[in-house]
Structures are given as structure tokens and as C-alpha cells.
Design an enzyme around this catalytic site. Sequence first.
Site, PDB file in Angstrom:
ATOM      1  N   LYS A 132       4.056  47.126  -9.847  1.00 44.84           N
ATOM      2  CA  LYS A 132       3.170  46.059  -9.361  1.00 44.84           C
ATOM      3  C   LYS A 132       1.901  45.948 -10.191  1.00 44.84           C
ATOM      4  O   LYS A 132       1.361  44.852 -10.360  1.00 44.84           O
ATOM      5  CB  LYS A 132       2.792  46.303  -7.892  1.00 44.84           C
ATOM      6  CG  LYS A 132       3.898  45.971  -6.917  1.00 44.84           C
ATOM      7  CD  LYS A 132       3.339  45.763  -5.521  1.00 44.84           C
ATOM      8  CE  LYS A 132       4.431  45.463  -4.518  1.00 44.84           C
ATOM      9  NZ  LYS A 132       3.951  45.425  -3.134  1.00 44.84           N
ATOM     10  N   LYS A 141      10.209  38.637  -3.218  1.00 49.88           N
ATOM     11  CA  LYS A 141       9.317  37.500  -2.935  1.00 49.88           C
ATOM     12  C   LYS A 141       8.573  37.066  -4.179  1.00 49.88           C
ATOM     13  O   LYS A 141       8.151  35.928  -4.300  1.00 49.88           O
ATOM     14  CB  LYS A 141       8.237  37.930  -1.928  1.00 49.88           C
ATOM     15  CG  LYS A 141       8.712  38.155  -0.532  1.00 49.88           C
ATOM     16  CD  LYS A 141       7.583  38.797   0.279  1.00 49.88           C
ATOM     17  CE  LYS A 141       8.051  39.258   1.618  1.00 49.88           C
ATOM     18  NZ  LYS A 141       7.143  40.223   2.238  1.00 49.88           N
ATOM     19  N   LYS A 193      16.130  43.436  -8.137  1.00 49.77           N
ATOM     20  CA  LYS A 193      16.274  43.237  -6.690  1.00 49.77           C
ATOM     21  C   LYS A 193      15.727  41.872  -6.274  1.00 49.77           C
ATOM     22  O   LYS A 193      14.841  41.315  -6.945  1.00 49.77           O
ATOM     23  CB  LYS A 193      15.598  44.381  -5.915  1.00 49.77           C
ATOM     24  CG  LYS A 193      14.125  44.339  -5.907  1.00 49.77           C
ATOM     25  CD  LYS A 193      13.529  45.319  -4.891  1.00 49.77           C
ATOM     26  CE  LYS A 193      12.035  45.054  -4.855  1.00 49.77           C
ATOM     27  NZ  LYS A 193      11.246  45.800  -3.966  1.00 49.77           N
TER      28      LYS A 193
HETATM   29  P1  AMP Z   1       8.372  43.729   1.676  1.00 50.84           P
HETATM   30  O1  AMP Z   1       8.933  42.366   1.413  1.00 50.84           O
HETATM   31  O2  AMP Z   1       8.049  44.446   0.411  1.00 50.84           O
HETATM   32  O3  AMP Z   1       7.285  43.744   2.683  1.00 50.84           O
HETATM   33  O4  AMP Z   1       9.578  44.547   2.304  1.00 50.84           O
HETATM   34  C1  AMP Z   1       9.892  44.569   3.680  1.00 50.84           C
HETATM   35  C2  AMP Z   1      11.168  45.337   3.926  1.00 50.84           C
HETATM   36  O5  AMP Z   1      12.274  44.678   3.316  1.00 50.84           O
HETATM   37  C3  AMP Z   1      11.180  46.762   3.387  1.00 50.84           C
HETATM   38  O6  AMP Z   1      11.842  47.605   4.294  1.00 50.84           O
HETATM   39  C4  AMP Z   1      11.950  46.643   2.105  1.00 50.84           C
HETATM   40  O7  AMP Z   1      12.591  47.840   1.749  1.00 50.84           O
HETATM   41  C5  AMP Z   1      12.969  45.580   2.462  1.00 50.84           C
HETATM   42  N1  AMP Z   1      13.406  44.848   1.266  1.00 50.84           N
HETATM   43  C6  AMP Z   1      12.650  44.066   0.457  1.00 50.84           C
HETATM   44  N2  AMP Z   1      13.382  43.550  -0.559  1.00 50.84           N
HETATM   45  C7  AMP Z   1      14.659  44.007  -0.365  1.00 50.84           C
HETATM   46  C8  AMP Z   1      15.902  43.820  -1.061  1.00 50.84           C
HETATM   47  N3  AMP Z   1      15.970  43.053  -2.156  1.00 50.84           N
HETATM   48  N4  AMP Z   1      16.998  44.445  -0.578  1.00 50.84           N
HETATM   49  C9  AMP Z   1      16.929  45.224   0.535  1.00 50.84           C
HETATM   50  N5  AMP Z   1      15.806  45.432   1.234  1.00 50.84           N
HETATM   51  C10 AMP Z   1      14.672  44.838   0.803  1.00 50.84           C
END
Ligand code: AMP
Length: 345
Positions: free
Chosen positions: A114, A210, A207
Site C-alpha cells: 500500500k 477495491k 487479487k
Molecule cells: P477490505 O476490503 O480490505 O476491507 O477487506 C475486507 C474483507 O474482505 C477482509 O476479510 C479481506 O480479507 C476480504 N477480502 C478482500 N479482498 C478479497 C479477495 N479478493 N478475495 C477474498 N477475500 C477478500
Amino acid sequence: MQIQPRVFSGMQPTGSLHLGNYLGAMVNWIEMQKTHDCIYCVVDLHAITVWQDPVELKSAIRQVTATYIAAGLDPKKSILFNQSQVSAHAELAWVFNCVARLGWLNRMTQFKEKAGKDREQASVGLYAYPNLMAADILAYRATHVPVGEDQKQHLELARDIAQKFNNDFGKEIVEHGFADGIFFPQPEPVITGPATRVMSLRDGSKKMSKSDPSDLSRINIMDDADTIAKKIQKAKTDPEPLPADKDGFAGRPEAENLVGIYAALTGEPVEKVLGDYGGQQFSAFKKALAEVATEKVGRIGDEAKRLMDDPAEIDRVLADGSARARVIAAPIMDKVKDIVGFVRS
Ligand code: AMP
Ligand code: TRP
């Protein structure tokens, strides 16, 4: 103050949630509601570790909350709230800033990704982010944390912080009535299901995220049916037909990803999906995938949009959840202050 099984997890209100968030984490959150006391947080303090426009942040907090409810989290059963309304998170994070070691944080791969090349310009908050995450979990002495694969390293750090706190203050912890010397539990990651790491639709080695500049790389929960179908149709694949078994995924990350998404959305094992579609061209499979994705995701998105029409009701859910969260966290935070040696009245 015995340690009870308790679930905690959270998502950042930065941009709209996508299929990776839903399949990687939220599906397990919904499932665990049936068996556990669960606390699900909108982590707005984490969001501001990178710049957020204040007007957009407020709207994103409400949108994530609406998506939680639309996906099936029940605000009467589980606690749904936003992090900044419960001061224990920031307070405990400070204590953990003084427990965690620089060397531990220096190993965090997500910070490196990041912060990018210009690390000197990253916020101090972005660097200390995993300490705040440990505080989120341990402010409730939570024992289970359902997350996607990418959070594994942060969870290990939370476990290290819990252990070091218990060791550093071992004598005081016993003196304050915890005979076994354990104040914080070791929180367990819950990383299960066929889609713990959903990949980008444009590049099977990255992966779904967002922050990917290409919107075609992800399916947003708020996308309408046409957009979802178009994104799946445009998803990168290779010229070969679908493999007949899992071994056939070698060197074919895009195929593996799409089949994994289908399996996760339908609840079928990957073997069954390959039994049905192995040997066929992607065009037929993509049609079927678009159908299940629009059905599932479209329904959640529509309901979230409907809930967003009444922001006052969303704010009421967050106020209620925050009050219930404070009731659990406040006595734990008081004990932390006693153990560390602060005077409190
Ligand atoms: P965040 O969007 O970073 O706040 O992530 C929120 C949750 O979604 C966390 O538990 C991440 O591990 C999960 N997560 C985010 N992106 C992925 C992805 N591409 N595949 C699986 N889990 C994800
Ligand atoms: N860091 C997590 C993410 O980006 C979000 C998060 C913050 C979290 N605090 C948490 C997840 C506590 C689980 C438990 O995905």
C-alpha cells in the site's frame, strides 16, 4: 471475566464492496451468526490511513452498513457498528503501539504494497494499521476472526501482540484476578471456503481489489445485472476448454478463479462444477456464471440500495450497535488500564 467464544471482523468503508469481500469473508460472517455471538464493524478509523474525502467517507460508512444488512447480517442478533463510535479501539491501539515492535511491523507485506515506492510519504497510521486491527479484535477479547486470505499475516501479528501483552504484564494479570495469567486470548483466523482469495477478472495473478483502477477487474455488490453480465463476459480466460479436474488448473489461474467463484456462489464443490462443465468452452460456462452472479449479487445490491434510501435508519442501527459494543469493550478497557498501571477514577 472469563473468555467466551466471540466473533469479530470488519471491512473498510473505502469504495464499494465487491465479490471478493462477499465470498472471502462475509459468507462466513453470515454463517457464524447462527452459532456465535458476533460483532461486525465498519472500520472507519482504518479507512483514514489513506486519504478519504470526508463527504464520501460518510456515505461509504452507510453504504457498507447497508450492504452488511442486505447480505444477511442481522442487526438484532449481531452487533453492527462503526469503529470510531467506540473509543476503546483507539485507546487499546495506543497501548498496542507500545507493545508491538518495529521489527514486527516492518515485516507486514500489506504495508509495503500500500505504501508503494514513496514510503516516506505514507501516513504513520498506515504503518501502525495492524496494531489497530489487533485492538479491534482484542477490545472484545474475541476468539474467532473470519477474514480473507490476505489478512492472515495481520492476524498472526494480533496473536503475537496478545501473547506479548500477557507475558509483559503476567504478574499484574494474575494480581487482577486472572489466575492463569491469560488476559487476552489468541484470536483464531477463520479462513475457509472455496473463495478465500478471489482474483481479478482481468488478471488471474492479482487479487480482486477495491483499489484496482480497472472497474472491469471486479464485480461490485452495487453493480446492476447488465454490468455484472458484461464483466463476466469480458473476463480474461484462455483458449482451452474447461478442465475435467482440479489438476487441469495448473498454469490456468483465470479458469481456476471463475470456477471457484461459481462454486462459492452456488455452494457446489469445485469437483461437481468441473464434472458439469469440464470439456466445454468458456462461453457456455460464462453464461451460467453470469446467471448465478446476477441472481445472488444483484439481490444484495438491490436491497442495499433500498436501505440507502433511509440513511437515518442506518445511523440508528450504527448507534444501537455502538452502544452495545461499548458495553462489552468498556470493562475490558478498564481492566487493561488497571493492568498497565494507569490511575483511573
Ligand atoms: P477490505 O476490503 O480490505 O476491507 O477487506 C475486507 C474483507 O474482505 C477482509 O476479510 C479481506 O480479507 C476480504 N477480502 C478482500 N479482498 C478479497 C479477495 N479478493 N478475495 C477474498 N477475500 C477478500
Ligand atoms: N484489515 C482488514 C482488511 O483490510 C479490516 C479489519 C480491520 C479487520 N480490523 C479488523 C478484519 C479486525 C478483521 C478483524 O480487510
